[in-house]
Design an enzyme around this catalytic site. Structure first.
Site, PDB file in Angstrom:
ATOM      1  N   ASN A 228     -18.628  -9.850  -1.083  1.00 41.00           N
ATOM      2  CA  ASN A 228     -18.897  -8.758  -0.145  1.00 41.00           C
ATOM      3  C   ASN A 228     -20.378  -8.439  -0.238  1.00 41.00           C
ATOM      4  O   ASN A 228     -20.820  -7.806  -1.193  1.00 41.00           O
ATOM      5  CB  ASN A 228     -18.037  -7.542  -0.530  1.00 41.00           C
ATOM      6  N   TRP A 229     -21.114  -8.889   0.747  1.00 34.72           N
ATOM      7  CA  TRP A 229     -22.574  -8.723   0.697  1.00 34.72           C
ATOM      8  C   TRP A 229     -22.997  -7.285   0.987  1.00 34.72           C
ATOM      9  O   TRP A 229     -24.166  -6.963   0.841  1.00 34.72           O
ATOM     10  CB  TRP A 229     -23.254  -9.655   1.693  1.00 34.72           C
ATOM     11  N   LYS A 230     -22.078  -6.470   1.493  1.00 30.31           N
ATOM     12  CA  LYS A 230     -22.407  -5.087   1.876  1.00 30.31           C
ATOM     13  C   LYS A 230     -23.598  -5.108   2.851  1.00 30.31           C
ATOM     14  O   LYS A 230     -23.728  -6.039   3.641  1.00 30.31           O
ATOM     15  CB  LYS A 230     -22.682  -4.242   0.633  1.00 30.31           C
TER      16      LYS A 230
ATOM     17  N   HIS B 132     -12.745  -0.461   2.673  1.00 27.65           N
ATOM     18  CA  HIS B 132     -13.539  -0.431   1.443  1.00 27.65           C
ATOM     19  C   HIS B 132     -13.837   1.030   1.072  1.00 27.65           C
ATOM     20  O   HIS B 132     -14.030   1.864   1.947  1.00 27.65           O
ATOM     21  CB  HIS B 132     -14.839  -1.216   1.644  1.00 27.65           C
TER      22      HIS B 132
ATOM     23  N   GLU C 124     -16.417   2.435   0.130  1.00 27.08           N
ATOM     24  CA  GLU C 124     -17.658   2.972   0.703  1.00 27.08           C
ATOM     25  C   GLU C 124     -17.435   3.436   2.140  1.00 27.08           C
ATOM     26  O   GLU C 124     -18.025   4.412   2.587  1.00 27.08           O
ATOM     27  CB  GLU C 124     -18.772   1.910   0.621  1.00 27.08           C
TER      28      GLU C 124
ATOM     29  N   GLU D  87      -9.697  -2.060  -6.139  1.00 27.14           N
ATOM     30  CA  GLU D  87     -11.068  -1.758  -6.549  1.00 27.14           C
ATOM     31  C   GLU D  87     -11.150  -0.300  -7.000  1.00 27.14           C
ATOM     32  O   GLU D  87     -11.368   0.596  -6.163  1.00 27.14           O
ATOM     33  CB  GLU D  87     -12.029  -1.978  -5.374  1.00 27.14           C
TER      34      GLU D  87
ATOM     35  N   GLY E  78     -19.998  -1.129  -8.388  1.00 23.52           N
ATOM     36  CA  GLY E  78     -21.451  -0.978  -8.448  1.00 23.52           C
ATOM     37  C   GLY E  78     -21.947  -0.207  -9.659  1.00 23.52           C
ATOM     38  O   GLY E  78     -23.107   0.181  -9.717  1.00 23.52           O
TER      39      GLY E  78
ATOM     40  N   SER F  64     -17.613  -4.409 -10.235  1.00 25.90           N
ATOM     41  CA  SER F  64     -18.500  -4.915 -11.300  1.00 25.90           C
ATOM     42  C   SER F  64     -18.030  -6.243 -11.890  1.00 25.90           C
ATOM     43  O   SER F  64     -18.200  -6.484 -13.086  1.00 25.90           O
ATOM     44  CB  SER F  64     -18.675  -3.854 -12.396  1.00 25.90           C
TER      45      SER F  64
ATOM     46  N   GLY G 185     -19.075  -7.775  -5.255  1.00 26.03           N
ATOM     47  CA  GLY G 185     -20.171  -7.156  -4.511  1.00 26.03           C
ATOM     48  C   GLY G 185     -21.510  -7.672  -5.005  1.00 26.03           C
ATOM     49  O   GLY G 185     -21.935  -8.782  -4.659  1.00 26.03           O
ATOM     50  N   GLY G 186     -22.151  -6.894  -5.840  1.00 29.56           N
ATOM     51  CA  GLY G 186     -23.514  -7.195  -6.306  1.00 29.56           C
ATOM     52  C   GLY G 186     -23.714  -8.628  -6.767  1.00 29.56           C
ATOM     53  O   GLY G 186     -24.717  -9.265  -6.417  1.00 29.56           O
TER      54      GLY G 186
END
Ligand code: PGA
Length: 263
Positions: free
Chosen positions: A12-14, A97, A99, A175, A181, A222, A243-244
């Site tokens: 997930n590149w966000k 998600h 976010e 999640e 994150g 994470s 993600g990251g």
């Protein structure tokens, strides 16, 4: 304990990576991922980079996903993207998600409309659920997870014809919000227990046992190369939403490798 579900790892590149940056990252991913078998992989760039990434993924076994869609077919909805527009480019779509729930007022009800809309056009939804830190500490994890699964997936008929891999075209990502994150991942054991005791039983009441045990449930929050195996070695966790760490080719490749080695 049989593992009949094929692991799935999605990045997930966000809101990261311009088209130019995506054109640098994707060829590295393609080189590193192409010989990793037994695991399904996908990347989910921002809408603006989807076309470019799609072209770069041509002829590979790496799938493409969007990070959102709107449920209406078309119309005067400035700034939104329809299910069919996503389906022209992608196989997957991330829905709900945390976010989006936190910053864009998404609810279990909007998640439900989006999941239905995605399924209708043949997209595989990756439905995100997870409790906040406050909910976790207040002992509400079970109540929150059960509600999110029940309400988010209510009134949905899953096609009983499972796909070629014997998996159902619906993916859940557990999640925990406190792990996203933050660098503070859940333990594999805790995540596995949530899937086993809360998510699968709720899926089973909704869709019946055979479908519930065919739905892939990912862990997200994470995940990195150094902790991925801890999750993939759990009996109920079928992969990861990353993600990251999906923004760094080598990290993502190592995570997918860990999934391939867990089979
Ligand atoms: P993270 O994000 O891996 O950066 O914690 C996961 C996600 O939000 O899907």
């Amino acid at each position: 304990m049989s593992r009949k579900r094929i692991p799935f790892v999605a990045g997930n590149w966000k809101m990261y990576k311009t088209i130019a940056e995506a054109r640098q990252l994707v060829p590295e991913l393609v080189r590193g991922l192409s010989d990793l078998r037994g695991v399904e992989k996908a990347i989910c760039p921002p809408f603006t980079a989807l076309m470019a990434v799609k072209a770069l993924l041509e002829g590979t076994d790496i799938g493409l996903g969007a990070q959102n869609l709107y449920w209406e077919k078309e119309g005067a909805f400035t700034g939104e993207v329809s299910p069919m527009m996503v389906a022209e480019l992608c196989q997957y779509v991330i829905i709900g998600h945390s976010e989006r729930r936190t910053y864009f007022a998404e609810t279990d009800q909007t998640v439900n409309r989006k999941v239905k809309a995605a399924l209708e056009v043949g997209l595989i939804p990756i439905v995100c659920i997870g409790e906040t830190l406050a909910e976790n500490e207040a002992g509400q994890t079970q109540a929150v997870i059960t509600r999110q699964v029940q309400a988010g997936l209510s009134d949905i008929q899953l096609k009983q014809d499972v796909d070629v891999n014997g998996t159902v075209p619906l993916i859940i990502a557990y999640e925990p919000v406190w792990a996203i994150g933050t660098g503070k991942a859940a333990t594999g054991e805790f995540a596995n227990r949530v899937v086993q005791e809360m998510i699968r039983p709720t899926l089973s009441t909704l869709f019946g046992e055979p479908a519930a045990s065919s739905i892939r449930v990912l862990y997200g929050g994470s995940v990195k190369a150094s902790n991925a195996a801890e999750f993939f070695n759990q009996s109920e966790i079928d992969g990861a939403l990353v993600g990251g760490a999906s923004l760094k080719a080598q990290e993502f490749i190592e995570i997918v490798r860990a999934a391939a080695e867990s089979v």
